[in-house]
Write a protein that holds these residues in place. Structure first.
Motif, mmCIF file in Angstrom:
data_model
loop_
_atom_site.group_PDB
_atom_site.id
_atom_site.type_symbol
_atom_site.label_atom_id
_atom_site.label_comp_id
_atom_site.label_asym_id
_atom_site.label_seq_id
_atom_site.Cartn_x
_atom_site.Cartn_y
_atom_site.Cartn_z
ATOM 1 N N THR A 232 39.241 44.517 40.503
ATOM 2 C CA THR A 232 39.330 45.620 41.233
ATOM 3 C C THR A 232 40.661 45.592 41.946
ATOM 4 O O THR A 232 41.344 44.532 41.991
ATOM 5 C CB THR A 232 38.223 45.736 42.237
ATOM 6 N N ARG A 233 40.869 46.841 42.464
ATOM 7 C CA ARG A 233 42.325 46.885 43.144
ATOM 8 C C ARG A 233 41.868 46.683 44.709
ATOM 9 O O ARG A 233 40.817 46.776 45.020
ATOM 10 C CB ARG A 233 42.821 48.272 42.973
ATOM 11 N N VAL A 234 43.004 46.134 45.238
ATOM 12 C CA VAL A 234 42.794 46.057 46.740
ATOM 13 C C VAL A 234 43.391 47.439 47.309
ATOM 14 O O VAL A 234 44.212 48.058 46.954
ATOM 15 C CB VAL A 234 43.597 44.701 47.042
ATOM 16 N N PRO A 235 42.895 47.955 48.382
ATOM 17 C CA PRO A 235 43.124 49.118 48.940
ATOM 18 C C PRO A 235 44.892 49.028 49.433
ATOM 19 O O PRO A 235 45.373 47.903 49.949
ATOM 20 C CB PRO A 235 42.552 49.435 50.334
ATOM 21 N N ALA A 236 45.564 49.966 48.838
ATOM 22 C CA ALA A 236 47.089 49.985 48.973
ATOM 23 C C ALA A 236 47.416 49.648 50.651
ATOM 24 O O ALA A 236 48.568 48.935 51.008
ATOM 25 C CB ALA A 236 47.537 51.386 48.640
ATOM 26 N N HIS A 237 46.686 50.318 51.583
ATOM 27 C CA HIS A 237 47.277 50.090 52.939
ATOM 28 C C HIS A 237 47.146 48.583 53.427
ATOM 29 O O HIS A 237 47.886 48.260 54.139
ATOM 30 C CB HIS A 237 46.362 50.788 53.882
ATOM 31 N N LEU A 238 46.569 47.727 52.657
ATOM 32 C CA LEU A 238 46.412 46.354 53.136
ATOM 33 C C LEU A 238 47.410 45.583 52.295
ATOM 34 O O LEU A 238 48.074 44.747 52.759
ATOM 35 C CB LEU A 238 44.825 45.894 52.491
ATOM 36 N N ARG B 299 41.096 36.375 50.077
ATOM 37 C CA ARG B 299 40.326 36.652 51.224
ATOM 38 C C ARG B 299 39.302 37.870 50.793
ATOM 39 O O ARG B 299 37.948 37.993 50.925
ATOM 40 C CB ARG B 299 40.889 36.885 52.555
ATOM 41 N N VAL B 300 39.984 38.853 49.899
ATOM 42 C CA VAL B 300 39.065 39.990 49.603
ATOM 43 C C VAL B 300 38.199 39.434 48.432
ATOM 44 O O VAL B 300 37.307 39.865 48.203
ATOM 45 C CB VAL B 300 40.137 41.073 48.945
ATOM 46 N N GLY B 301 38.652 38.388 47.913
ATOM 47 C CA GLY B 301 37.784 38.063 46.746
ATOM 48 C C GLY B 301 36.703 36.926 47.225
ATOM 49 O O GLY B 301 35.617 36.507 46.453
ATOM 50 N N LYS B 302 36.483 36.800 48.516
ATOM 51 C CA LYS B 302 35.657 36.057 49.262
ATOM 52 C C LYS B 302 35.325 34.602 48.798
ATOM 53 O O LYS B 302 34.230 34.062 48.513
ATOM 54 C CB LYS B 302 34.053 36.857 49.190
ATOM 55 N N LYS B 303 36.516 34.145 48.561
ATOM 56 C CA LYS B 303 36.133 32.689 47.947
ATOM 57 C C LYS B 303 37.217 31.744 49.027
ATOM 58 O O LYS B 303 38.207 32.284 49.488
ATOM 59 C CB LYS B 303 36.845 32.503 46.857
ATOM 60 N N SER B 304 36.956 30.520 48.961
ATOM 61 C CA SER B 304 38.164 29.583 49.628
ATOM 62 C C SER B 304 39.167 29.373 48.708
ATOM 63 O O SER B 304 39.233 29.424 47.572
ATOM 64 C CB SER B 304 36.978 28.372 49.794
ATOM 65 N N GLN B 305 40.193 28.827 49.632
ATOM 66 C CA GLN B 305 41.496 28.515 48.620
ATOM 67 C C GLN B 305 41.194 27.214 47.672
ATOM 68 O O GLN B 305 41.725 27.329 46.622
ATOM 69 C CB GLN B 305 42.562 27.980 49.887
ATOM 70 N N ARG B 306 40.432 26.587 48.071
ATOM 71 C CA ARG B 306 40.092 25.239 47.202
ATOM 72 C C ARG B 306 39.186 25.676 46.013
ATOM 73 O O ARG B 306 39.538 25.174 44.877
ATOM 74 C CB ARG B 306 39.053 24.246 48.033
ATOM 75 N N ALA C 214 43.834 36.631 38.939
ATOM 76 C CA ALA C 214 43.192 37.636 39.214
ATOM 77 C C ALA C 214 41.793 37.918 38.770
ATOM 78 O O ALA C 214 40.691 38.262 39.530
ATOM 79 C CB ALA C 214 43.810 38.887 38.270
ATOM 80 N N SER C 215 41.375 36.955 37.758
ATOM 81 C CA SER C 215 40.020 36.559 37.394
ATOM 82 C C SER C 215 39.342 35.848 38.292
ATOM 83 O O SER C 215 37.990 36.010 38.599
ATOM 84 C CB SER C 215 40.048 36.180 36.024
ATOM 85 N N ALA C 216 39.912 34.931 38.832
ATOM 86 C CA ALA C 216 39.367 33.861 39.868
ATOM 87 C C ALA C 216 38.969 34.799 41.251
ATOM 88 O O ALA C 216 37.815 34.561 41.530
ATOM 89 C CB ALA C 216 40.187 32.857 40.299
ATOM 90 N N VAL C 217 39.813 35.610 41.645
ATOM 91 C CA VAL C 217 39.588 36.378 42.798
ATOM 92 C C VAL C 217 38.975 37.698 42.748
ATOM 93 O O VAL C 217 38.631 38.703 43.610
ATOM 94 C CB VAL C 217 40.779 36.397 43.881
ATOM 95 N N LYS C 218 38.719 38.032 41.531
ATOM 96 C CA LYS C 218 38.200 39.445 41.126
ATOM 97 C C LYS C 218 39.018 40.642 41.526
ATOM 98 O O LYS C 218 38.255 41.549 41.956
ATOM 99 C CB LYS C 218 36.761 39.219 41.163
ATOM 100 N N ASN C 219 40.371 40.507 41.901
ATOM 101 C CA ASN C 219 41.432 41.737 42.190
ATOM 102 C C ASN C 219 42.523 41.446 41.623
ATOM 103 O O ASN C 219 43.041 40.370 41.410
ATOM 104 C CB ASN C 219 40.924 41.920 43.761
ATOM 105 N N TRP C 220 43.346 42.488 41.762
ATOM 106 C CA TRP C 220 44.596 42.467 41.494
ATOM 107 C C TRP C 220 45.509 42.536 42.683
ATOM 108 O O TRP C 220 46.646 42.862 42.622
ATOM 109 C CB TRP C 220 45.222 43.943 40.850
ATOM 110 N N GLY C 221 44.933 42.002 43.680
ATOM 111 C CA GLY C 221 45.959 42.097 45.083
ATOM 112 C C GLY C 221 47.284 41.579 44.878
ATOM 113 O O GLY C 221 48.332 42.233 45.205
ATOM 114 N N TRP C 222 47.595 40.369 44.330
ATOM 115 C CA TRP C 222 48.957 39.742 44.324
ATOM 116 C C TRP C 222 49.598 40.733 43.257
ATOM 117 O O TRP C 222 51.043 41.125 43.483
ATOM 118 C CB TRP C 222 48.563 38.375 43.992
ATOM 119 N N HIS C 223 49.117 41.102 42.226
ATOM 120 C CA HIS C 223 49.855 41.814 41.209
ATOM 121 C C HIS C 223 50.513 43.277 41.806
ATOM 122 O O HIS C 223 51.565 43.461 41.711
ATOM 123 C CB HIS C 223 49.133 42.274 40.162
ATOM 124 N N GLN C 224 49.493 43.804 42.728
ATOM 125 C CA GLN C 224 49.785 44.886 43.242
ATOM 126 C C GLN C 224 50.876 44.766 44.401
ATOM 127 O O GLN C 224 51.731 45.740 44.408
ATOM 128 C CB GLN C 224 48.549 45.482 43.970
#
Length: 125
Positions: A17-23, A39-46, A78-88
């Protein structure tokens, strides 16, 4: 007899999914965007580091700004965190937005002409 209910590992895989643009606009650097995506993906860094085949220490260096996210693992991330945040964030930092790719009219015409030529060759043979 085994049913899908007996196998909890089988099920629908959540889409990326996409992360909200304001974030995204709040991120000052690539490391901030990586941390936001985690954090949006609700996973730990490890967990994310293990999922993408990276040492946790290397991911920590990326987040702290002492290293950069390798582009060749971008899709895995992106697959691991289930969002495009870094790409966005990458697109946003260039003054762009991340949008799905579409086929232009010229590309579609070329593809259809090629398919048509292949079908004609098969019909003749």
């Amino acid at each position: 007899m085994t049913t899908q209910h007996a196998l909890p590992l089988i099920g629908q895989v959540p889409a990326i999914t996409r992360v909200p643009a304001h974030l995204i606009s709040l991120c000052r650097c690539s490391g901030d965007a990586v941390l936001l995506a985690i954090r949006v993906g609700k996973k730990s860094q490890r967990q994310v580091a293990n999922d993408i085949g990276m040492e946790p220490a290397q991911l920590s260096r990326i987040i702290s700004g002492n290293a950069h996210m390798p582009a060749d693992i971008a899709l895995s991330f992106a697959s691991a965190v289930k969002n495009w945040g870094w790409h966005q964030w990458v697109a946003h930092s260039c003054g762009m937005d991340l949008v799905p790719r579409t086929e232009s009219t010229e590309e579609r015409m070329f593809r259809l002409e090629t398919e048509n030529a292949e079908l004609r060759l098969r019909a003749v043979a």
